[in-house]
Write a protein that holds these residues in place. Structure first.
Motif, short mmCIF file in Angstrom:
data_model
loop_
_atom_site.label_atom_id
_atom_site.label_comp_id
_atom_site.label_asym_id
_atom_site.label_seq_id
_atom_site.Cartn_x
_atom_site.Cartn_y
_atom_site.Cartn_z
N HIS A 83 2.12 -4.77 2.94
CA HIS A 83 3.34 -4.00 3.21
C HIS A 83 3.02 -2.51 3.04
O HIS A 83 2.06 -2.14 2.38
N ARG A 84 3.86 -1.66 3.62
CA ARG A 84 3.64 -0.21 3.55
C ARG A 84 4.79 0.48 2.83
O ARG A 84 5.91 0.50 3.36
N ASP A 85 4.52 0.99 1.67
CA ASP A 85 5.46 1.80 0.88
C ASP A 85 6.70 1.03 0.43
O ASP A 85 7.43 1.52 -0.45
N ARG A 86 6.97 -0.11 0.99
CA ARG A 86 8.16 -0.89 0.62
C ARG A 86 7.97 -2.34 1.08
O ARG A 86 7.37 -2.58 2.12
N TYR A 87 8.46 -3.28 0.30
CA TYR A 87 8.35 -4.70 0.66
C TYR A 87 9.17 -4.96 1.92
O TYR A 87 10.33 -4.58 2.00
N ASP A 88 8.56 -5.60 2.91
CA ASP A 88 9.23 -5.88 4.18
C ASP A 88 9.50 -7.39 4.27
O ASP A 88 8.67 -8.16 4.77
N ARG A 106 12.67 0.02 -6.67
CA ARG A 106 12.19 1.12 -5.82
C ARG A 106 11.41 0.59 -4.61
O ARG A 106 11.43 1.19 -3.54
N LEU A 107 10.70 -0.55 -4.81
CA LEU A 107 9.86 -1.09 -3.74
C LEU A 107 10.59 -2.16 -2.92
O LEU A 107 10.03 -2.73 -1.99
N GLY A 108 11.85 -2.41 -3.27
CA GLY A 108 12.65 -3.37 -2.50
C GLY A 108 12.20 -4.81 -2.66
O GLY A 108 12.27 -5.61 -1.72
N LEU A 109 11.73 -5.18 -3.87
CA LEU A 109 11.22 -6.54 -4.06
C LEU A 109 12.38 -7.54 -4.17
O LEU A 109 13.26 -7.37 -5.01
N PRO A 110 12.37 -8.56 -3.33
CA PRO A 110 13.43 -9.57 -3.41
C PRO A 110 13.21 -10.54 -4.57
O PRO A 110 12.22 -10.42 -5.31
N GLU A 111 14.10 -11.49 -4.69
CA GLU A 111 13.95 -12.57 -5.65
C GLU A 111 12.58 -13.22 -5.47
O GLU A 111 12.05 -13.27 -4.35
N ALA A 142 0.86 -1.18 0.00
CA ALA A 142 0.00 0.00 0.00
C ALA A 142 0.90 1.24 0.00
O ALA A 142 1.61 1.49 0.97
N VAL A 143 0.87 1.95 -1.09
CA VAL A 143 1.73 3.13 -1.22
C VAL A 143 0.90 4.38 -0.94
O VAL A 143 -0.09 4.64 -1.63
N THR A 144 1.30 5.12 0.11
CA THR A 144 0.61 6.37 0.44
C THR A 144 1.58 7.54 0.45
O THR A 144 1.16 8.69 0.45
N ASP A 145 2.86 7.26 0.47
CA ASP A 145 3.87 8.33 0.45
C ASP A 145 3.77 9.10 -0.87
O ASP A 145 3.91 8.51 -1.94
N PRO A 146 3.48 10.42 -0.79
CA PRO A 146 3.22 11.18 -2.02
C PRO A 146 4.40 11.16 -3.01
O PRO A 146 4.17 11.02 -4.22
N ALA A 147 5.62 11.25 -2.51
CA ALA A 147 6.77 11.26 -3.42
C ALA A 147 6.88 9.92 -4.14
O ALA A 147 7.14 9.86 -5.35
N LEU A 148 6.68 8.85 -3.41
CA LEU A 148 6.76 7.52 -4.00
C LEU A 148 5.64 7.31 -5.03
O LEU A 148 5.86 6.76 -6.11
#
Lengths: 260, 260
Positions: free
Chosen positions: B196-201, A161-166, A63-69
């Motif tokens: 997840h929030r704004d980034r994959y955890d 950008r979202l830090g998605l792993p393998e 869930a992306v709520t950060d405006p810059a992101l």
């Protein structure tokens, strides 16, 4: 109002759920009003109740709520302003990473098959089923949604950008918010184009396109005040002739999917 | 009962749609009562209203009611008796054939990309979104459903038996009928495992598995009268170590999908 719709309306074809599903339109303009945490959780909990293959639950949602992101993702999705403007942007990810990590302690080095086409399909379908439940849940709350396939335009950048792993890939985005427009229903293919009986009817499905071409030309003419009336089949031809997202296979294999 | 749920219940998190979605269970035992033609059409029309990528509507559904054919498919799906016993068995197919045939007259020999991973994903997702709408619609009518991934066990035989042309593949089946059982709700992963929030955890999603292992052990213990309590992660390990459906990639490429 009774919550037990199954008993109260079972015999009728005129129920609130069918009516809600039948009203679906994609919303691309949102009011600034926020989506509450309670609404978001209710929507994702509804998503979780969708069927899942052998209970693998092979998806995650960010869930992306950060405006810059949101603005960055809007740009990466092909400058779709509504991605930045909606209060919550959901990124639906097919996810075999959690499954593999959960399984690891039990495996003792046994061979595994996360990289098969079969497991790719399972994760992709699990994600889509959950997302569609979320869409229906959101609309039941008066919210509007639109799926954002454009998130696959620059999929490597989005994943980074979202830090998605393998073993995690962003399948699509979904804007969520209160609608600030009321688009007209878009007509679908005639029922006999998609519904076959006991056997695939190749002749009938193609014949039905003619009727749909006329329907969609009329729909476009009305929406554009006569400026456009391209038949559906011609639009589809342009689409098929467009070399879109040819990076997908390499990207997916790089993430550990579809290697066999 | 008012059909305009969007206005009447927008503010509440306690509406009939959320309640219906939250009650979903897979049904594997059906009463012999038929599903009417009107019900079937209402269900498929609801399916058609799901979102579709650029309006390609890249799916078909085959409603199987012929008893002999249902029995054959039940055997091909790994002897799942309910496939034969349900009054209607739906075979959901990802379908780029209709699209290519519709586009052909407009293309004048231009190169097209039906065979890309991107278009495979689009067709697969379109099919899943439509099917999930159908599942929700069916349940709103008091019917029960179960998805049948086992249809991919012998996918070439299924495709042959149903007359599927190039660029059409059976994604999954779906049994449809009046439930003759009331299975208990199956608990899902804790919300923070999938949301997840704004980034994959990555750390959090794996940590949450511990809590779910305990939940699912308890659920199994109850369902089996204490005979089974294998934690979810151990079941998942067995699943990942199973070389299931390794024929999928070859089959799909043979049908014209996923070639690049």
């Amino acid at each position: 109002m009774s919550k037990d719709l199954r008993e109260s309306e079972a015999a009728s074809l005129d129920n609130e759920v069918l009516s809600l599903l039948g009203r679906h339109v994609s919303v691309r303009k949102f009011r600034p009003d926020p989506v509450s945490e309670e609404q978001l959780e209710a929507i994702i909990q509804a998503a979780q109740m969708a069927s899942t293959s052998s209970n693998v639950q092979a998806y995650s949602v960010i869930a992306v709520t950060d405006p810059a992101l949101k603005s960055e993702l809007a740009a990466l999705a092909g400058n779709q302003a509504y991605v930045a403007e909606c209060p919550v942007f959901l990124v639906w990810c097919a996810d075999l990473y959690r499954l593999r990590e959960a399984a690891k302690p039990h495996l003792g080095g046994a061979a595994t098959y996360e990289d098969s086409a079969e497991n790719f399909i399972i994760a992709t379908v699990d994600t889509a089923l959950a997302a569609q439940n979320a869409a229906v849940a959101a609309e039941s709350l008066g919210l509007g949604i639109v799926y954002i396939g454009g998130l696959r335009n620059k999929i490597a950048e989005v994943a980074e950008r979202l830090g998605l792993p393998e073993l995690v890939y962003p399948l699509f985005g979904m804007c969520l918010g209160y609608p600030d427009q009321s688009p007209a229903l878009r007509p679908r293919l005639p029922l006999p184009a998609v519904l076959h009986r006991d056997r695939y009817d190749a002749g009938e499905t193609v014949r039905q396109v003619k009727a749909y071409d006329a329907t969609m030309s009329e729909y476009l003419r009305k929406r554009t005040g006569g400026a456009k009336d391209t038949p559906w089949s011609a639009i589809m031809a342009d689409r098929l002739a467009e070399p879109i997202r040819l990076h997908m296979k390499d990207f997916l294999q790089g993430k550990g999917f579809l290697r066999r």
